[in-house]
Design an enzyme around this catalytic site. Structure first.
Site, PDB file in Angstrom:
ATOM      1  N   ASP A  65       0.818  -1.581   0.101  1.00 30.36           N
ATOM      2  CA  ASP A  65      -0.331  -0.078   0.332  1.00 30.36           C
ATOM      3  C   ASP A  65       0.972   1.394  -0.104  1.00 30.36           C
ATOM      4  OD1 ASP A  65      -2.872  -0.382   0.105  1.00 30.36           O
ATOM      5  OD2 ASP A  65      -3.217  -1.034   2.223  1.00 30.36           O
ATOM      6  N   ARG A  73       4.880   3.389   2.573  1.00 31.02           N
ATOM      7  CA  ARG A  73       5.464   2.754   3.756  1.00 31.02           C
ATOM      8  C   ARG A  73       6.870   3.058   3.598  1.00 31.02           C
ATOM      9  NH1 ARG A  73       0.717   1.935   5.484  1.00 31.02           N
ATOM     10  NH2 ARG A  73      -0.763   0.502   4.841  1.00 31.02           N
ATOM     11  N   ARG A 140      -7.069  11.473   1.417  1.00 29.63           N
ATOM     12  CA  ARG A 140      -6.449   9.694   0.072  1.00 29.63           C
ATOM     13  C   ARG A 140      -7.321   9.930  -1.228  1.00 29.63           C
ATOM     14  NH1 ARG A 140      -7.139   5.197   3.283  1.00 29.63           N
ATOM     15  NH2 ARG A 140      -6.096   3.965   1.934  1.00 29.63           N
ATOM     16  N   LYS A 170      -9.642   1.932  -5.503  1.00 27.63           N
ATOM     17  CA  LYS A 170     -10.263   0.904  -4.305  1.00 27.63           C
ATOM     18  C   LYS A 170     -10.367   1.866  -3.403  1.00 27.63           C
ATOM     19  CE  LYS A 170      -5.947   1.772  -1.672  1.00 27.63           C
ATOM     20  NZ  LYS A 170      -4.654   1.330  -1.146  1.00 27.63           N
ATOM     21  N   HIS A 171     -11.970   1.958  -3.092  1.00 26.06           N
ATOM     22  CA  HIS A 171     -12.044   0.764  -1.766  1.00 26.06           C
ATOM     23  C   HIS A 171     -13.612   0.424  -2.774  1.00 26.06           C
ATOM     24  CE1 HIS A 171      -9.948   2.469   0.340  1.00 26.06           C
ATOM     25  NE2 HIS A 171      -9.165   1.547   1.176  1.00 26.06           N
ATOM     26  N   HIS A 183     -10.361   0.290   9.865  1.00 25.16           N
ATOM     27  CA  HIS A 183     -10.198  -0.174  10.452  1.00 25.16           C
ATOM     28  C   HIS A 183      -9.964  -0.476  12.536  1.00 25.16           C
ATOM     29  CE1 HIS A 183      -7.330   1.834   7.278  1.00 25.16           C
ATOM     30  NE2 HIS A 183      -6.701   0.514   7.951  1.00 25.16           N
ATOM     31  N   ASP A 253      -9.434  -6.869   1.246  1.00 26.50           N
ATOM     32  CA  ASP A 253      -8.775  -5.712   2.019  1.00 26.50           C
ATOM     33  C   ASP A 253      -8.174  -6.517   2.889  1.00 26.50           C
ATOM     34  OD1 ASP A 253      -7.923  -3.330   2.838  1.00 26.50           O
ATOM     35  OD2 ASP A 253      -9.133  -2.352   2.272  1.00 26.50           O
TER      36      ASP A 253
END
Length: 359
Positions: A65, A73, A140, A170-171, A183, A253
């Site tokens: 991701d 990341r 995002r 996504k999503h 999450h 996911d």
């Protein structure tokens, strides 16, 4: 006889492979690895890790991701710090032509830097609309207008393809209206089906064949189904596959997310892996081992074995476009006509081990 890769994507424990990691990578049902920030110290270590993974399984798909902004990341040792995708939407409102050019460059830089370190794909772009109320999505999202998101996503996907990377929207069908963060909670969206279809889903239809893969939302659309979209036959089979004619790969996911846990996740994870969908299980090594073994037991018993083989073949075909682009490396090998050619079997580009980024 050549082994068909499985449909489970898992993570590894750290920056090097443990014996337990190797056992899970060699499992019949394993098809991919997803990396996180904890797997990165510097570029040399990252290349060593992806090399080690492929030494165990040459056919494995390595993903991440890595969107820019809050979800990036790797940010040091030569990786460009990318702005939030929402900045592309802000630029669009000022200068449409500049925004499309920057979106292509954005996608290219993102993909080329990852490909140089042996990573096949990033789960990007985010196609959710920015309704201004989602704690999880926010900047995002590229924009609030589905037409703008479509055009920016096409440009970003073009940049990914130029560096030899497939895309993942996504999503599905859209997380931007639901306020909770999946999450840590189970978000709901109370809009009618027609409203969702005519806004959030419309851009999936417009993008059409340019989408290589999709991640569904862990959101319950209460007026459509009582299951989260990722576990819903209505959303995935009837609408995405049927109504929209989408034939690409579907990645769950992360099933360790709070919204994915509970009564749907366990049995649906098994069914997904046998019916053409990738199952992502992260941050729970022991649980991953249980799922892998149960899936192997089912396929060994002949339950869905033919579906599994067919599904894996279709997944590979859907992501084969990752082998159609070119990466232009500013390091060793630059200037050669075939320097950026991608191996169709392994979906890899030759790697630039320099500290600098692709140019």
């Amino acid at each position: 006889m050549k082994r068909t890769p499985g449909s489970v994507m898992l993570d590894v424990a750290g920056t090097t492979l443990s014996d337990a990691d190797i056992d899970r990578l060699t499992h019949t049902m394993t098809g991919g690895v997803i990396l996180f920030a904890r797997h990165f110290q510097d570029r040399a270590q990252l290349v060593a890790l992806t090399d080690a993974i492929r030494a165990v399984r040459e056919d494995i798909l390595i993903a991440i991701d890595h969107e820019g902004g809050r979800v990036q990341r790797f940010c040091t040792d030569g990786f460009t710090v990318l702005p939030a995708p929402g900045k592309l939407g802000e630029l669009w409102d000022k200068d449409v032509r500049a925004a499309t050019k920057v979106a292509t460059a954005f996608g290219y830089v993102l993909a080329a830097e990852l490909r140089a370190c042996g990573i096949d794909m990033s789960f990007t772009p985010v196609l959710d609309l920015n309704y201004g109320q989602s704690k999880m999505i926010g900047d995002r999202a590229l924009h609030s207008d589905p037409r703008v998101v479509t055009m920016l996503a096409k440009s970003l996907n073009h940049g990914l393809a130029l560096a030899g990377m497939a895309n993942c929207g996504k999503h599905f069908p859209g997380h931007g209206f639901a306020s909770a963060d999946s999450h840590v909670a189970l978000p709901t969206d109370d809009r009618a089906l027609d409203e969702i279809i005519n806004a959030d889903v419309k851009l999936y239809d417009w993008l059409g064949m340019s989408l290589a893969s999709v991640i569904p939302a862990h959101v319950i659309y209460t007026r459509v189904d009582d299951k989260p979209a990722g576990f819903s036959r209505i959303w995935l089979q009837d609408i995405l596959r049927g109504r929209l004619g989408f034939n690409g790969a579907i990645f769950s996911d992360d099933l360790s997310m709070e919204a994915a846990r509970g009564r749907h996740a366990h049995r649906s994870g098994h069914r997904r892996a046998r019916c053409g969908r990738w199952v992502l299980i992260c941050n729970q090594p022991e649980e991953t081992g249980k799922v892998l073994n149960e899936l192997r037991y089912n396929t060994d018993e002949g339950i869905g074995a033919a579906h599994q083989a067919d599904a894996s073949a279709r997944q590979g075909a859907a992501l084969e476009q990752a082998a159609s682009g070119r990466g232009v490396c500013g390091g060793e090998g630059a200037g050669k006509a075939d320097a950026g050619l991608i191996c169709a079997a392994h979906k890899k580009t030759p790697r630039c081990r320099n500290r600098g980024v692709f140019v």
